[in-house]
Design a protein around this motif. Structure first.
Motif, short mmCIF file in Angstrom:
data_model
loop_
_atom_site.label_atom_id
_atom_site.label_comp_id
_atom_site.label_asym_id
_atom_site.label_seq_id
_atom_site.Cartn_x
_atom_site.Cartn_y
_atom_site.Cartn_z
N VAL A 166 -96.66 64.50 -53.12
CA VAL A 166 -96.96 64.13 -54.49
C VAL A 166 -98.18 64.93 -54.96
O VAL A 166 -99.20 64.96 -54.28
CB VAL A 166 -97.26 62.62 -54.62
CG1 VAL A 166 -97.55 62.26 -56.07
CG2 VAL A 166 -96.08 61.80 -54.09
N TYR A 167 -98.04 65.57 -56.11
CA TYR A 167 -99.14 66.35 -56.68
C TYR A 167 -99.63 65.72 -57.97
O TYR A 167 -98.92 64.93 -58.61
CB TYR A 167 -98.68 67.79 -56.96
CG TYR A 167 -98.46 68.62 -55.72
CD1 TYR A 167 -99.41 69.54 -55.30
CD2 TYR A 167 -97.29 68.50 -54.97
CE1 TYR A 167 -99.22 70.32 -54.16
CE2 TYR A 167 -97.09 69.27 -53.83
CZ TYR A 167 -98.05 70.18 -53.43
OH TYR A 167 -97.85 70.94 -52.31
N PRO A 171 -96.40 71.36 -59.12
CA PRO A 171 -96.88 72.53 -58.36
C PRO A 171 -96.09 73.80 -58.63
O PRO A 171 -96.56 74.91 -58.35
CB PRO A 171 -96.72 72.07 -56.90
CG PRO A 171 -95.64 71.04 -56.94
CD PRO A 171 -95.79 70.34 -58.26
N GLU A 172 -94.88 73.66 -59.17
CA GLU A 172 -94.10 74.85 -59.48
C GLU A 172 -94.55 75.50 -60.78
O GLU A 172 -94.26 76.66 -61.03
CB GLU A 172 -92.61 74.48 -59.54
CG GLU A 172 -92.06 74.02 -58.19
CD GLU A 172 -90.57 73.78 -58.22
OE1 GLU A 172 -89.99 73.74 -59.32
OE2 GLU A 172 -89.99 73.64 -57.13
N LYS A 173 -95.27 74.75 -61.61
CA LYS A 173 -95.76 75.29 -62.88
C LYS A 173 -97.26 75.61 -62.82
O LYS A 173 -97.73 76.51 -63.51
CB LYS A 173 -95.51 74.29 -64.02
CG LYS A 173 -94.04 74.07 -64.34
CD LYS A 173 -93.89 73.07 -65.49
CE LYS A 173 -92.43 72.83 -65.82
NZ LYS A 173 -92.27 71.81 -66.89
N TYR A 174 -97.99 74.82 -62.01
CA TYR A 174 -99.44 74.97 -61.98
C TYR A 174 -99.92 75.29 -60.56
O TYR A 174 -99.88 74.43 -59.68
CB TYR A 174 -100.10 73.68 -62.46
CG TYR A 174 -99.68 73.26 -63.85
CD1 TYR A 174 -100.26 73.82 -64.97
CD2 TYR A 174 -98.67 72.29 -64.02
CE1 TYR A 174 -99.86 73.43 -66.25
CE2 TYR A 174 -98.27 71.91 -65.30
CZ TYR A 174 -98.86 72.48 -66.41
OH TYR A 174 -98.46 72.10 -67.66
N PRO A 175 -100.38 76.52 -60.33
CA PRO A 175 -100.83 76.93 -58.99
C PRO A 175 -102.01 76.10 -58.47
O PRO A 175 -102.22 76.01 -57.27
CB PRO A 175 -101.25 78.40 -59.19
CG PRO A 175 -100.54 78.84 -60.42
CD PRO A 175 -100.44 77.63 -61.29
N ASP A 176 -102.79 75.49 -59.39
CA ASP A 176 -103.95 74.72 -58.97
C ASP A 176 -103.63 73.23 -58.75
O ASP A 176 -104.54 72.40 -58.61
CB ASP A 176 -105.08 74.86 -59.99
CG ASP A 176 -104.70 74.31 -61.37
OD1 ASP A 176 -103.49 74.23 -61.65
OD2 ASP A 176 -105.61 73.96 -62.15
N ALA A 177 -102.35 72.89 -58.73
CA ALA A 177 -101.95 71.50 -58.52
C ALA A 177 -102.48 71.00 -57.16
O ALA A 177 -102.44 71.72 -56.17
CB ALA A 177 -100.43 71.36 -58.58
N ASN A 190 -99.12 54.65 -63.53
CA ASN A 190 -100.00 54.87 -64.66
C ASN A 190 -100.26 56.35 -64.94
O ASN A 190 -100.42 56.76 -66.10
CB ASN A 190 -101.34 54.15 -64.45
CG ASN A 190 -101.18 52.64 -64.44
OD1 ASN A 190 -100.25 52.09 -65.02
ND2 ASN A 190 -102.09 51.94 -63.76
N LYS A 191 -100.29 57.15 -63.88
CA LYS A 191 -100.53 58.59 -64.06
C LYS A 191 -99.23 59.37 -64.20
O LYS A 191 -99.25 60.60 -64.29
CB LYS A 191 -101.34 59.12 -62.88
CG LYS A 191 -102.75 58.54 -62.80
CD LYS A 191 -103.51 59.07 -61.61
CE LYS A 191 -104.92 58.45 -61.54
NZ LYS A 191 -105.68 58.92 -60.35
N ASN A 192 -98.10 58.62 -64.16
CA ASN A 192 -96.78 59.24 -64.35
C ASN A 192 -96.59 60.44 -63.42
O ASN A 192 -96.26 61.55 -63.86
CB ASN A 192 -96.60 59.67 -65.81
CG ASN A 192 -95.13 59.83 -66.17
OD1 ASN A 192 -94.25 59.21 -65.58
ND2 ASN A 192 -94.85 60.69 -67.15
N LEU A 193 -96.78 60.22 -62.13
CA LEU A 193 -96.80 61.32 -61.16
C LEU A 193 -95.42 61.79 -60.71
O LEU A 193 -95.31 62.65 -59.85
CB LEU A 193 -97.63 60.89 -59.93
CG LEU A 193 -99.12 60.69 -60.21
CD1 LEU A 193 -99.83 60.18 -58.96
CD2 LEU A 193 -99.77 61.98 -60.70
N LYS A 194 -94.37 61.23 -61.27
CA LYS A 194 -93.00 61.68 -60.99
C LYS A 194 -92.61 61.52 -59.53
O LYS A 194 -91.84 62.30 -58.99
CB LYS A 194 -92.82 63.16 -61.39
CG LYS A 194 -93.28 63.50 -62.81
CD LYS A 194 -92.40 62.85 -63.85
CE LYS A 194 -92.79 63.29 -65.25
NZ LYS A 194 -92.05 62.58 -66.31
#
Length: 236
Positions: A166-167, A171-177, A190-194
């Motif tokens: 879980v990021y 992580p596929e869109k944001y290298p800094d995830a 609450n953070k909608n972390l998918k």
């Protein structure tokens, strides 16, 4: 080393069966996946599996082109049955006894889902694949995974993904995830972390069922998890 999780429910997406293909089932990847499952089965873990149907048809695809939501969802459920049969065939070719149980009756190809019978199969050393979702539209296979895991009293619900856990963002869109090793159910919602849909997470929270999220494409990950090694992320 003793087993930490003796009964697991493995949630596989339909897309996982595609391997590197764009559609359908990749026989080579499914064979490798079943080798991972067999490895854990042979050390005495009781394994139930819930599989999605996104590699063939997703209910949301139907609604996007104007189909009735319930009809589209039923079509998606049938796709999960096809995937369950494919997975069963490969497992049995590897000498792993398997039963497919469908929430929609189709007796020629699968047993009807009966909770006590499913538990008995697990106790007798058979892998059980739950197909056709919950049997009702408007529920995802994530929710099915949480429901079946609670029903069979699994020690953990394991969600197999193509990323390492879980990021805080994709992580596929944001290298800094950033990889989150341990999070609470409420933070995941609450953070909608998918991690999974909110209904599934809530069901796990109410039943104190931990959710492990890991990369299924890395060999040996499933085995490491059942022995309690630090792999992927855990929601609890």
């Amino acid at each position: 080393m003793p087993l930490v999780y003796k009964r697991i429910l493995l949630k596989l997406s339909g897309e996982a069966l595609m391997g590197d293909q764009e559609y359908g089932i990749d026989p080579h990847f499914v064979s490798e996946l079943c080798d991972e499952i067999k490895d854990v089965y042979e050390i005495g873990v009781q394994i139930a599996i819930v599989i999605g149907g996104g590699n063939i048809f997703r209910g949301i695809q139907g609604t996007e082109i104007g189909m009735d939501r319930a009809t589209a969802d039923y079509m998606g459920m049938l796709a999960t049955v096809m995937n369950a049969l494919a997975l069963q065939d490969v497992l049995e070719k590897k000498d792993v006894p398997t039963r497919v149980m469908s929430a929609i009756e189709m007796r020629q190809i699968a047993e009807p889902y009966i909770r006590r019978r499913a538990i008995r199969h697990l106790e007798k050393g058979r892998i059980v694949i739950f197909a056709a979702g919950t049997g009702s539209p408007f529920f995802t296979t994530d929710t099915t995974g949480a429901l079946r895991a609670a029903e069979i009293k699994a020690d953990i619900l394991l969600k197999a993904t193509k990323v390492d856990g879980v990021y805080d963002k994709d992580p596929e869109k944001y290298p800094d995830a950033k990889l989150l090793k341990e999070i609470s159910y409420l933070d995941a919602i609450n953070k909608n972390l998918k991690v999974m849909d909110h209904t599934a997470i809530t069901l796990c929270m109410e039943n104190r069922l931990p959710i492990g999220v890991f990369n299924i494409k890395k060999k040996g990950n499933l085995r490491k998890i059942v022995f309690g090694e630090d792999v992927g992320s855990i929601v609890r």
